[in-house]
Structure formats: C-alpha cells, structure tokens
Design an enzyme around this catalytic site. Structure first.
Site, PDB file in Angstrom:
ATOM      1  N   GLY A  14       6.930   4.009   4.006  1.00 35.25           N
ATOM      2  CA  GLY A  14       7.152   5.171   4.870  1.00 35.25           C
ATOM      3  C   GLY A  14       8.596   5.179   5.320  1.00 35.25           C
ATOM      4  O   GLY A  14       9.426   4.447   4.782  1.00 35.25           O
ATOM      5  N   ASP A  41       3.407  14.866  13.044  1.00 35.72           N
ATOM      6  CA  ASP A  41       3.601  14.624  11.613  1.00 35.72           C
ATOM      7  C   ASP A  41       2.254  14.632  10.885  1.00 35.72           C
ATOM      8  O   ASP A  41       1.975  13.782  10.042  1.00 35.72           O
ATOM      9  CB  ASP A  41       4.336  13.300  11.399  1.00 35.72           C
ATOM     10  N   VAL A  80       4.006  -0.770   4.163  1.00 38.17           N
ATOM     11  CA  VAL A  80       2.629  -1.101   4.555  1.00 38.17           C
ATOM     12  C   VAL A  80       2.030  -2.004   3.478  1.00 38.17           C
ATOM     13  O   VAL A  80       2.075  -1.682   2.286  1.00 38.17           O
ATOM     14  CB  VAL A  80       1.773   0.175   4.709  1.00 38.17           C
ATOM     15  N   LYS A  89       1.660  -2.874   8.788  1.00 42.79           N
ATOM     16  CA  LYS A  89       2.831  -2.002   8.664  1.00 42.79           C
ATOM     17  C   LYS A  89       4.006  -2.722   9.309  1.00 42.79           C
ATOM     18  O   LYS A  89       3.938  -3.098  10.482  1.00 42.79           O
ATOM     19  CB  LYS A  89       2.546  -0.677   9.378  1.00 42.79           C
ATOM     20  N   LEU A 107       0.828  -1.216   0.000  1.00 42.60           N
ATOM     21  CA  LEU A 107       0.000   0.000   0.000  1.00 42.60           C
ATOM     22  C   LEU A 107       0.855   1.255   0.000  1.00 42.60           C
ATOM     23  O   LEU A 107       0.439   2.305  -0.469  1.00 42.60           O
ATOM     24  CB  LEU A 107      -0.909   0.016   1.234  1.00 42.60           C
ATOM     25  N   GLY A 108       2.034   1.154   0.561  1.00 39.41           N
ATOM     26  CA  GLY A 108       2.888   2.336   0.588  1.00 39.41           C
ATOM     27  C   GLY A 108       4.175   2.085   1.361  1.00 39.41           C
ATOM     28  O   GLY A 108       4.311   1.082   2.062  1.00 39.41           O
ATOM     29  N   GLY A 120      11.376   3.953   6.954  1.00 38.39           N
ATOM     30  CA  GLY A 120      11.821   2.723   7.617  1.00 38.39           C
ATOM     31  C   GLY A 120      10.802   1.598   7.615  1.00 38.39           C
ATOM     32  O   GLY A 120      10.980   0.615   8.324  1.00 38.39           O
ATOM     33  N   GLY A 121       9.746   1.714   6.851  1.00 36.86           N
ATOM     34  CA  GLY A 121       8.762   0.639   6.884  1.00 36.86           C
ATOM     35  C   GLY A 121       7.956   0.506   5.605  1.00 36.86           C
ATOM     36  O   GLY A 121       7.979   1.378   4.743  1.00 36.86           O
TER      37      GLY A 121
HETATM   38  N1  LIG Z   1      -4.161   1.469   7.559  1.00 31.43           N
HETATM   39  C1  LIG Z   1      -3.891   1.744   6.290  1.00 31.43           C
HETATM   40  N2  LIG Z   1      -4.782   1.477   5.318  1.00 31.43           N
HETATM   41  C2  LIG Z   1      -4.531   1.761   4.023  1.00 31.43           C
HETATM   42  N3  LIG Z   1      -3.370   2.332   3.589  1.00 31.43           N
HETATM   43  C3  LIG Z   1      -2.429   2.612   4.506  1.00 31.43           C
HETATM   44  C4  LIG Z   1      -2.622   2.335   5.895  1.00 31.43           C
HETATM   45  N4  LIG Z   1      -1.519   2.748   6.574  1.00 31.43           N
HETATM   46  C5  LIG Z   1      -0.688   3.261   5.649  1.00 31.43           C
HETATM   47  N5  LIG Z   1      -1.206   3.176   4.415  1.00 31.43           N
HETATM   48  C6  LIG Z   1      -0.582   3.626   3.153  1.00 31.43           C
HETATM   49  O1  LIG Z   1       0.804   3.423   3.253  1.00 31.43           O
HETATM   50  C7  LIG Z   1       1.502   4.673   3.110  1.00 31.43           C
HETATM   51  C8  LIG Z   1       2.741   4.642   3.988  1.00 31.43           C
HETATM   52  O2  LIG Z   1       2.343   4.748   5.337  1.00 31.43           O
HETATM   53  P1  LIG Z   1       3.373   5.048   6.498  1.00 31.43           P
HETATM   54  O3  LIG Z   1       2.576   5.328   7.710  1.00 31.43           O
HETATM   55  O4  LIG Z   1       4.340   3.952   6.628  1.00 31.43           O
HETATM   56  O5  LIG Z   1       4.263   6.208   5.980  1.00 31.43           O
HETATM   57  P2  LIG Z   1       4.033   7.716   5.444  1.00 31.43           P
HETATM   58  O6  LIG Z   1       3.196   8.444   6.402  1.00 31.43           O
HETATM   59  O7  LIG Z   1       3.531   7.714   4.022  1.00 31.43           O
HETATM   60  O8  LIG Z   1       5.515   8.226   5.389  1.00 31.43           O
HETATM   61  P3  LIG Z   1       6.463   8.684   6.580  1.00 31.43           P
HETATM   62  O9  LIG Z   1       6.752   7.477   7.396  1.00 31.43           O
HETATM   63  O10 LIG Z   1       7.640   9.196   5.836  1.00 31.43           O
HETATM   64  O11 LIG Z   1       5.700   9.722   7.334  1.00 31.43           O
HETATM   65  C9  LIG Z   1       0.463   5.743   3.484  1.00 31.43           C
HETATM   66  O12 LIG Z   1       0.752   6.990   2.909  1.00 31.43           O
HETATM   67  C10 LIG Z   1      -0.813   5.116   2.919  1.00 31.43           C
HETATM   68  O13 LIG Z   1      -0.917   5.367   1.536  1.00 31.43           O
END
Ligand SMILES: Nc1ncnc2c1ncn2[C@@H]1O[C@H](COP(=O)(O)OP(=O)(O)OP(=O)(O)O)[C@@H](O)[C@H]1O
Length: 323
Positions: free
Chosen positions: A50, A162, A55, A70, A47-48, A52-53
């Site tokens: 972030g 954030d 999802v 995640k 899905l994405g 260090g991780g």
């Molecule tokens: N519970 C969820 N349901 C659906 N999509 C999700 C969910 N959590 C995260 N995502 C998707 O995964 C992406 C990455 O999420 P993550 O929280 O790891 O990092 P981020 O906020 O994009 O980046 P950073 O860690 O740099 O702030 C999100 O932008 C979103 O598109």
C-alpha cells in the site's frame, strides 16, 4: 522472523489525537498469550503493498493462527500514528480487527506494525479481477455491510476517506469488512476542512476534487464516504470503473471531468429500479442532496436478501481464494 521491537503503548512521536476519540486500548487484545511479541510471528508471504507499507501473511507460532501484519515506515508527519489510534479503538464486525500495534520506541525512522485479522479472500478488488462483476443480490449484502461499517465509524466521528475495492477485505465466510485507515480523519467540529488530497482520486466526491464548485469548504466530510460507496457498488455491477467507459485509462484530467462536470450518470438498463435509485442517491453531486448512511441503511435495495442464507461473497471467494 521479524525484526520489529516489542509492543509499546506510548508512541514516540507527538501527534494530535482528537479528543472525540474514546479512550485507547478499548479493544486491542490484551489477554495473555494473544500477541505479545513480534518474534512469535513467522512471515509467510507478501499479501500486498500500500501507500508506504507492506502487508504480510504471518503465522503465530504459539497460538497457531494466521494474521496479516501491516508494516508502515513512520515519517516526520507521523503518518501511521492516527491510523494506529483509530485501529486501537474500533471494534466492529464490519471493520477488519486489529489485534496488536507494535512500534519502534527508539528511532525517528522506525516502523510501526499492525497485527490484523487475516482476511483469507483478499480484497474486493481481487474478487472483481477474478469474477468481473457481481449479481445484485450479492451487492445488496455487500452494501449493507459497508454501510453498517460506515455507520459505526461515523458514529465515532471517523471519516474513512478511502473507500475503494482494495480497502474492502473478504474473509473465508464471504463477509466483507472495511480496512485501511491510512488517510482517515477524525472530525471534531461539525464542519471541518482537512487535507482533501488524501485518498484515491477515482473514488473522491466532487466536493473533495473541486471544493470551489461543489461547496467543499463547508462540506460534511461523511458525505464523501457515501459517494465512494456508490462508485464501488456500481463498479461491482458493471465490472469496470463506472465513471468513465470500460477500458479507458483513468488519468487525473479525465477523472476530474467525469466526477465534477460529467452529465447525469446513465444507469445500466439491466439494473433493478431499486439498485438504480440506490446508486443515484449515493452519486448525487451536490453533497447537501446526497443520501446519508442512515437513509441508505433503510433503502429498499440494501440488505434485501438478509432473510435468505446469503453471506455476501461466500460463493465467490470459496471458488477462487486468492491467498
Ligand atoms: N488483513 C488483511 N488480510 C488479508 N489481506 C490484506 C489485509 N490487509 C491488507 N491486505 C492486502 O494487502 C493489500 C495492501 O493493503 P494496504 O492497506 O496496505 O494498502 P491498499 O489499500 O491496497 O493501498 P493504499 O495504501 O494505496 O490505499 C490489500 O489490498 C490486500 O490485498
């Protein structure tokens, strides 16, 4: 199938879990059959990514439901541990729910996995990519949900730090919820200095970027979340990052100048007086004069469409679901 180990309630790393947080496991689902074993989760898609991780969208083969998983790589700083502690304790309709936390109990370079509520509509960032800008009626409902979420978090002494479009997730009903506690901080004293570099600089408040000039040493950390909320809401209205012009690349120097030294923000003429005032109250450079979350929850702009059937982003995600 995933290779993370069984769920574990005691983390292998020592970290400081602030005393102000209420006791753990107040909401991580513990009823039998919910999510007991990671091997019940089938990875479907990424899905994405972030900091260090990664999802993943996952499918629970026993309860036949979708979740977001995640996975973070733990490092020697214990990154991920405080996020897990926070997620285990928060339980609000305005915060993305965490159903289980799994950690690796026998290696120093293990993973930590959070099984989260799956947000079908993706993030507000995705919505803006597709629709570019949102009408005020929708922003009003969106603002109310984000402020309700912040009110809940701040009441638990948690500063999110954030707030940005990619951390505001949308479900299939169009409801927005706050996600990602990767750089959050728990405030134990009234004023406390923490790592002000954590977070996304475009949404950082003047006192976090330039503490000397804007009194950041003594700043109320909660005020930074209000600033970020104002930036996000104005971005939704304009369709581009508002503190620098459309199409400009937001490098660090440009951002710092815009946030800390920029002239009084010019409001879009087409915006209603209520919305203009709402944004001005959020984007007050002096944190002492900035509105509080409680004040904003009573602002005439916020939730002014609550009596009608609007569910926020419903019309936007249903037409163009991203996942
Ligand atoms: N519970 C969820 N349901 C659906 N999509 C999700 C969910 N959590 C995260 N995502 C998707 O995964 C992406 C990455 O999420 P993550 O929280 O790891 O990092 P981020 O906020 O994009 O980046 P950073 O860690 O740099 O702030 C999100 O932008 C979103 O598109």
């Amino acid at each position: 199938m995933l290779s993370l180990p069984k769920p574990h309630s005691d983390f292998p790393f020592q970290t400081h879990i602030p005393a102000v947080l209420p006791s753990p496991f107040s909401h991580v689902d513990s009823s039998p059959g919910i999510i007991k074993d990671l091997s019940d989760l089938e990875k479907l898609a990424v899905l994405g990514h972030g900091n260090g991780g990664i999802v993943y969208k996952v499918y629970h083969t026993k309860n036949r439901s979708f979740y977001a998983l995640k996975v973070l790589r733990l490092n020697e700083n214990g990154i991920g541990i405080l996020e897990a502690e926070i997620l285990k304790r928060v339980n609000s309709p305005y915060i993305v729910r965490c159903h289980a936390v799994f950690d690796n109990d026998n290696c120093s370079e293990g993973d930590i996995g959070f099984v989260m509520e799956y947000m079908e509509g993706g993030s507000l960032h995705d919505v803006l990519q597709e629709h570019h800008r949102l009408p005020e009626e929708v922003i009003s409902v969106l603002a109310k949900r984000v402020l309700e979420g912040l009110n809940y978090l701040h009441g638990m002494h948690i500063v999110h730090r954030d707030i940005k479009p990619s951390n505001l997730l949308v479900n299939d009903k169009g409801e927005v919820k706050i996600a990602d506690f990767g750089v959050s901080h728990v405030v134990e004293g009234k004023f406390e200095v923490s790592d002000s570099n954590a977070g996304t600089c475009a949404y950082m408040s003047p006192e976090r970027i330039d503490p000397d000039r804007w009194g950041g040493e003594n700043a109320d950390e909660f005020a930074g979340d209000v600033w970020a909320t104002g930036v996000v809401m104005l971005e939704c209205f304009l369709g581009y990052f508002p503190l620098i012009g459309p199409g400009q690349r937001p490098d660090w120097a440009t951002l710092m100048c815009a946030i800390c030294f920029g002239e009084k923000l010019e409001m879009p003429e087409k915006a209603s007086p209520e919305f203009q005032n709402f944004v001005r109250r959020c984007l007050e450079k002096n944190w002492r004069k900035r509105a509080t979350v409680l004040e904003l929850l009573h602002h005439p702009f916020v939730g002014r469409n609550c009596c009608c059937s609007s569910t926020g982003l419903g019309d936007y995600v249903l037409r163009g679901q991203v996942h």
